[in-house]
Design an enzyme around this catalytic site. Structure first.
Site, short mmCIF file in Angstrom:
data_model
loop_
_atom_site.label_atom_id
_atom_site.label_comp_id
_atom_site.label_asym_id
_atom_site.label_seq_id
_atom_site.Cartn_x
_atom_site.Cartn_y
_atom_site.Cartn_z
N LYS A 1 0.51 -1.40 0.06
CA LYS A 1 -0.15 0.02 0.00
C LYS A 1 0.90 1.29 0.12
CE LYS A 1 -3.01 0.96 3.73
NZ LYS A 1 -2.66 2.24 4.23
N GLY B 1 -4.69 8.02 5.67
CA GLY B 1 -4.03 9.10 6.24
C GLY B 1 -2.78 9.17 5.31
N ARG C 1 -8.53 12.40 12.44
CA ARG C 1 -6.96 11.96 12.58
C ARG C 1 -6.05 13.13 12.68
NH1 ARG C 1 -5.50 7.01 9.03
NH2 ARG C 1 -3.58 6.99 10.57
N GLN D 1 4.82 9.22 7.51
CA GLN D 1 3.72 10.06 6.86
C GLN D 1 4.16 11.43 7.16
OE1 GLN D 1 -0.22 9.08 8.06
NE2 GLN D 1 -0.15 7.18 6.65
N ASP E 1 1.70 -1.34 12.02
CA ASP E 1 0.39 -1.70 11.55
C ASP E 1 0.04 -3.18 11.63
OD1 ASP E 1 -0.10 0.68 10.35
OD2 ASP E 1 0.41 0.18 8.46
N LYS F 1 -4.69 5.86 14.69
CA LYS F 1 -4.66 4.99 13.42
C LYS F 1 -6.28 5.19 12.70
CE LYS F 1 -0.49 4.07 12.85
NZ LYS F 1 0.42 4.65 12.24
N ARG G 1 -6.50 1.57 17.85
CA ARG G 1 -6.40 0.20 17.81
C ARG G 1 -6.16 -0.52 19.16
NH1 ARG G 1 -3.44 0.37 12.00
NH2 ARG G 1 -5.54 0.22 10.66
C1 S3P Z 1 2.47 4.79 6.36
C2 S3P Z 1 2.87 5.18 7.39
C3 S3P Z 1 2.43 4.69 8.69
C4 S3P Z 1 1.51 3.52 8.58
C5 S3P Z 1 0.33 3.56 7.54
C6 S3P Z 1 1.18 3.96 6.18
C7 S3P Z 1 3.04 5.21 4.88
O1 S3P Z 1 1.72 5.59 9.41
O2 S3P Z 1 0.72 3.05 9.91
O3 S3P Z 1 -0.44 2.77 7.37
O4 S3P Z 1 2.60 4.80 3.97
O5 S3P Z 1 3.75 6.38 5.11
P1 S3P Z 1 2.61 6.70 10.19
O6 S3P Z 1 3.70 7.30 9.41
O7 S3P Z 1 1.66 7.75 10.59
O8 S3P Z 1 3.01 6.09 11.40
#
Ligand code: S3P
Length: 425
Positions: A19, A91, A119, A166, A312, A339, A343
């Site tokens: 993803k 997110g 969020r 992120q 995750d 999240k 969770r």
């Molecule tokens: C993700 C980073 C993670 C993860 C999310 C996908 C990404 O979140 O939990 O499902 O694609 O950069 P955080 O960066 O907020 O921890």
């Protein structure tokens, strides 16, 4: 949707594409010059939200399912969308796209579903504002909808309180457009897919320890992206193979980037019979086939630097710990509360409903293993990872488990129930 005890899972499975990598390939392809060809793109609702956002900004994206073609318009080639951009449940879409949008020459509004509108977005608003961005939470609560007014940006060195890919990626993407270099330091290294792919697309980006630095870019160049299978999706089959007595599963072509492989290390630490086969370790994203057999597991402690590498997977790991001998302690995982659902609370509530002995803590949970589980009514809270976790846990419980809003798995794994069922035949 109803699930019952299983007497063993057998066979081979190839899980859908990663993803995080699928999102990035569309985003970076959209702001690159030339064509980006994405193989094994994840056709989950989250990644489709990313495609739709860039299409609304004039990018030609052809989704042929097995191959997605993005014809990028360059760093300054996005067009002002006619409409609000809808990030759905994602997110990653919301936060990463914000980093790109705050440097454009137009204004835009970002929103999403009920979960995304709760969020926390201050974590990106603060560093992007320090770079000169004009980004506001329209309801004043630090959440989407966000109004972003494009501005010239300057580079910063930002020290983040959370290890979040992120947040890191939003800042690095804004850094492409800044007038000077941009660095991000995080408490622990979070997933580094942006760094790997930005390098592939020609950006000047370097990581050293927990700090990553990007130079302003003139242009990025489209590339071929081979998306490996998502280890976060593989996690449900890894756990099912280990937890359900009499099982043996081969999970093919799984991404095992060291910033994502914490679940493998934890399973091995719990005494799992798990082997990595056909490991590829060329440039970019490493992959392997994962062979698991039912195992007598024992409890463990999970904390610190490993947490971002399995964030995750923690719901599935917590449920797996219910099958293990002794206690499992999860610490330093307060991020789980923000999240798609809280969770920690949702896992503890639903595991308790199945008869598990588990306690919620400030930043994690404590699981006392080996208490027999029984079927229960599970509220997924429309969180895909909760639904998949309990579909697997139900295979180890007496009686019937009923999962509410089970179709939320479409966010990251549309064929999940079908694939699970195939392994039980
Ligand atoms: C993700 C980073 C993670 C993860 C999310 C996908 C990404 O979140 O939990 O499902 O694609 O950069 P955080 O960066 O907020 O921890």
């Amino acid at each position: 949707m109803e699930f019952r005890k299983s007497h063993g899972l057998h066979g081979e499975i190839t899980v859908p594409g990663d993803k995080s990598i699928s999102h990035r390939a569309v985003m970076f392809g959209s702001i690159a010059k030339g064509t980006t060809e994405i193989h094994n793109f994840l056709q989950g609702a989250d990644c489709l939200s990313t495609i739709a956002c860039f299409q609304k900004m004039g990018i030609d994206i052809e989704n042929n399912r097995d191959r997605v073609i993005v014809r990028g318009n360059g760093l300054r080639g996005l067009r002002r969308p006619q409409d609000v951009l809808d990030c759905g449940n994602s997110g990653t879409t919301t936060r990463l796209i914000s980093g790109i949008l705050c440097a454009q020459e137009f204004d835009v509004t970002l929103t999403g579903d009920e979960s995304i509108r709760k969020r926390p977005m201050k974590r990106i608003m603060e560093p992007l504002s320090l770079m000169g961005a004009d980004i506001t939470s329209m309801n004043g609560n630090g959440c989407a909808p966000l109004l972003i007014k494009g501005r010239p940006l300057k580079g910063i060195h930002y020290t983040s309180k959370v290890a979040s890919a992120q947040v890191k990626s939003a800042i690095l993407l804004a850094g492409l457009y800044a007038g000077s270099p941009t660095s991000v330091t995080e408490p622990y290294v979070s997933r580094n897919h942006s760094e790997i792919m930005l390098d592939l697309f020609g950006a000047d980006i370097k990581a050293s320890g927990t700090t990553c630095t990007i130079q302003p870019a003139r242009e990025l160049h489209g590339a071929q992206v081979m998306v490996p299978g998502d280890i976060s999706s593989a996690a449900y089959f890894i756990a099912a193979g280990l937890m359900v007595p009499g099982s043996q599963l081969l999970i093919r072509n799984v991404g095992i980037n060291p910033t994502r492989d914490g679940i493998i290390r934890v399973c091995q630490d719990m005494g799992a019979d798990l082997e990595l086969l056909n490991v590829t370790s060329g440039a970019g994203e490493p992959t392997a086939d994962i062979l698991v057999r039912s195992s007598s597991l024992h409890g463990t402690e999970i904390k610190g630097a490993i947490i971002p590498t399995l964030i995750d997977e923690l719901p599935m790991i917590a449920a797996m710990a219910c099958m293990a001998e002794g206690d499992t302690v999860i610490r330093d995982a307060a991020e789980l509360k923000v999240k798609e659902s809280n969770r920690i609370a949702v896992m503890v509530e639903n595991l308790k409903a199945m008869g598990a002995h588990v306690a919620e803590t400030e930043d994690g949970m404590i699981i006392h293993g080996k208490k027999p589980l029984h079927g229960a009514s599970i509220d997924s809270r429309k969180d895909h990872r909760i639904a998949m976790t309990f579909a697997v846990t139900a295979l180890c419980a007496d009686g019937v488990t009923d999962i509410k809003d089970a179709d939320c798995v479409n966010i990251s794994y549309p064929g999940f129930y079908h694939d699970l069922e195939q392994l039980m035949k």
